[in-house]
Design an enzyme around this catalytic site. Sequence first.
Site, PDB file in Angstrom:
ATOM      1  N   GLY A  11       0.853  -1.184   0.000  1.00  0.00           N
ATOM      2  CA  GLY A  11       0.000   0.000   0.000  1.00  0.00           C
ATOM      3  C   GLY A  11       0.883   1.227   0.000  1.00  0.00           C
TER       4      GLY A  11
ATOM      5  N   CYS B 168      -9.115  22.573  18.212  1.00  0.00           N
ATOM      6  CA  CYS B 168      -9.014  22.864  19.649  1.00  0.00           C
ATOM      7  C   CYS B 168      -8.549  21.655  20.436  1.00  0.00           C
ATOM      8  CB  CYS B 168     -10.364  23.348  20.148  1.00  0.00           C
ATOM      9  SG  CYS B 168     -10.843  24.819  19.256  1.00  0.00           S
TER      10      CYS B 168
HETATM   11  N1  LLP Z   1      -2.398  -6.065   3.710  1.00  0.00           N
HETATM   12  C1  LLP Z   1      -3.061  -6.046   4.886  1.00  0.00           C
HETATM   13  C2  LLP Z   1      -3.796  -7.240   5.312  1.00  0.00           C
HETATM   14  C3  LLP Z   1      -3.021  -4.895   5.696  1.00  0.00           C
HETATM   15  O1  LLP Z   1      -3.674  -4.881   6.847  1.00  0.00           O
HETATM   16  C4  LLP Z   1      -2.299  -3.753   5.255  1.00  0.00           C
HETATM   17  C5  LLP Z   1      -2.254  -2.537   6.062  1.00  0.00           C
HETATM   18  C6  LLP Z   1      -1.657  -3.822   4.007  1.00  0.00           C
HETATM   19  C7  LLP Z   1      -1.703  -5.000   3.272  1.00  0.00           C
HETATM   20  C8  LLP Z   1      -0.876  -2.673   3.447  1.00  0.00           C
HETATM   21  O2  LLP Z   1       0.179  -2.303   4.282  1.00  0.00           O
HETATM   22  P1  LLP Z   1       1.263  -1.256   3.752  1.00  0.00           P
HETATM   23  O3  LLP Z   1       1.962  -1.870   2.580  1.00  0.00           O
HETATM   24  O4  LLP Z   1       0.553  -0.005   3.373  1.00  0.00           O
HETATM   25  O5  LLP Z   1       2.154  -1.056   4.919  1.00  0.00           O
HETATM   26  N2  LLP Z   1      -2.618   3.831   8.968  1.00  0.00           N
HETATM   27  C9  LLP Z   1      -1.300   3.302   9.255  1.00  0.00           C
HETATM   28  C10 LLP Z   1      -1.027   2.037   8.473  1.00  0.00           C
HETATM   29  C11 LLP Z   1      -2.075   0.970   8.696  1.00  0.00           C
HETATM   30  C12 LLP Z   1      -1.821  -0.277   7.884  1.00  0.00           C
HETATM   31  C13 LLP Z   1      -2.959  -1.193   7.965  1.00  0.00           C
HETATM   32  N3  LLP Z   1      -2.830  -2.385   7.177  1.00  0.00           N
HETATM   33  C14 LLP Z   1      -0.274   4.379   8.971  1.00  0.00           C
HETATM   34  O6  LLP Z   1      -0.643   5.503   8.618  1.00  0.00           O
HETATM   35  O7  LLP Z   1       0.928   4.180   9.174  1.00  0.00           O
END
Ligand code: LLP
Length: 426
Positions: free
Chosen positions: A275, A344
Amino acid sequence: MSSITYRGGSLHVEQVAVDDIAREVGTPFYCYSAGAIRARYEAFVRAFAGVDASIYYAVKANSNLAVISLLADAGAGVDIVSGGELTRALRAGVPAERIVFAGVGKTRDELSAALHAGIGQFNVESGAELELLAEVATGLGVTAYAGLRVNPDVDAGTHAKITTGTRENKFGVDIARAPELFDRAATLSGIRLESLSMHIGSQLLDLSPYRSAYLRLREMTCMLRGAGHRIDHLDLGGGLGIGYDGTMPAALDAYARIVADTVGDLGCRLGFEPGRFLVGDAGVLVTRVLFTKPGADKWFVIADAAMNDLIRPTLYEARHRVVPVTRADARAPVRRCDLVGPICESGDYIARDCDMAVPDGGDLLAILDAGAYGAVMASTYNTRPLVPEVLVKANRFAVVRRRQTVEEALALERVPDWLADRPGGP
Ligand code: LLP
């Protein structure tokens, strides 16, 4: 990211001046480089050239229809986690067979919608979900292709809120339970469980946890095969990190080597769910400075973007670099500053303790590496409407989500008639 650079002292996304976009759409806004996203995707594809691999972009990172659509055009599938993301992915033109559905809490309606659409795979995260999926599929007279998400009990070593692979965790099932669940699945109609999946966490820069986790996956694959189960697909999750401090993102070639060393010889199709790695450093959040004021030991730069627009700094202690859209005079004194928003709460900050020339009111600032988990995590807290998203490709840009109006936000609400009857009411 080389697509976001200064040209003649003015910040550009590809060939478009950020200033020009701000003049047209106002601030704050998110802006993404199509070229940068595409380049990252192609690098990922190249790293696994010659391997039977599929890339399922984790749309939760940035689910704008234009972003999904550009990756789908490049050949990516998607990883979704809700019925809403299913609708988005299909709307963006992702072929159903290239969709993988993950998540611990899929509802009957979501499973049913995904089966109707004919998605490629469900990553099942509990025994109860396995039963429900089989039941819904049997009712519809279709077969669900499924993988079991297992928890390898490996600490990804990232922030506590984004690590997912440790033993006591809501995600997946303890890897030791896999044989029992595969045995059970073999007795169910409507489901073919022929895959294992895992995702150990997000923003990994040290890749060694992948090695430990994939070795456990290998071990379990062999064990299940030994027990007569067919495993022809392994979904290796996402999590590759980017360099928020301006350093390099996770090394793809090293990652590809770990994959080859651990599960490369099992004859399985491999799936990846990146992602952040594909979109994170391809985007900026642009904000205008409203006021500045000196504090006791540092300056407060008060801007029009706030924690509701970018929650990462306050939620994960994430540090995003902040740069001026018009390059500051090199002779201007550098001061310790907090970039804060108008909300706030003292948790409302975008950057803390960053050293920069104190900008003037009216100046534009860009918050870097905001392409992932930025706009998607925004809220309307303090009745601040959602901000626009802009996509740039070469010398063109388009608003790919327009600014929400306050009227649109209020249109969802109503005051019930009976409220007028309350004692002391009007
Ligand atoms: N696959 C699964 C099953 C996941 O739960 C996630 C992310 C991904 C793939 C993709 O992960 P990535 O390649 O983006 O690291 N909001 C948080 C990150 C939450 C990730 C949740 N799951 C942040 O802003 O750091």
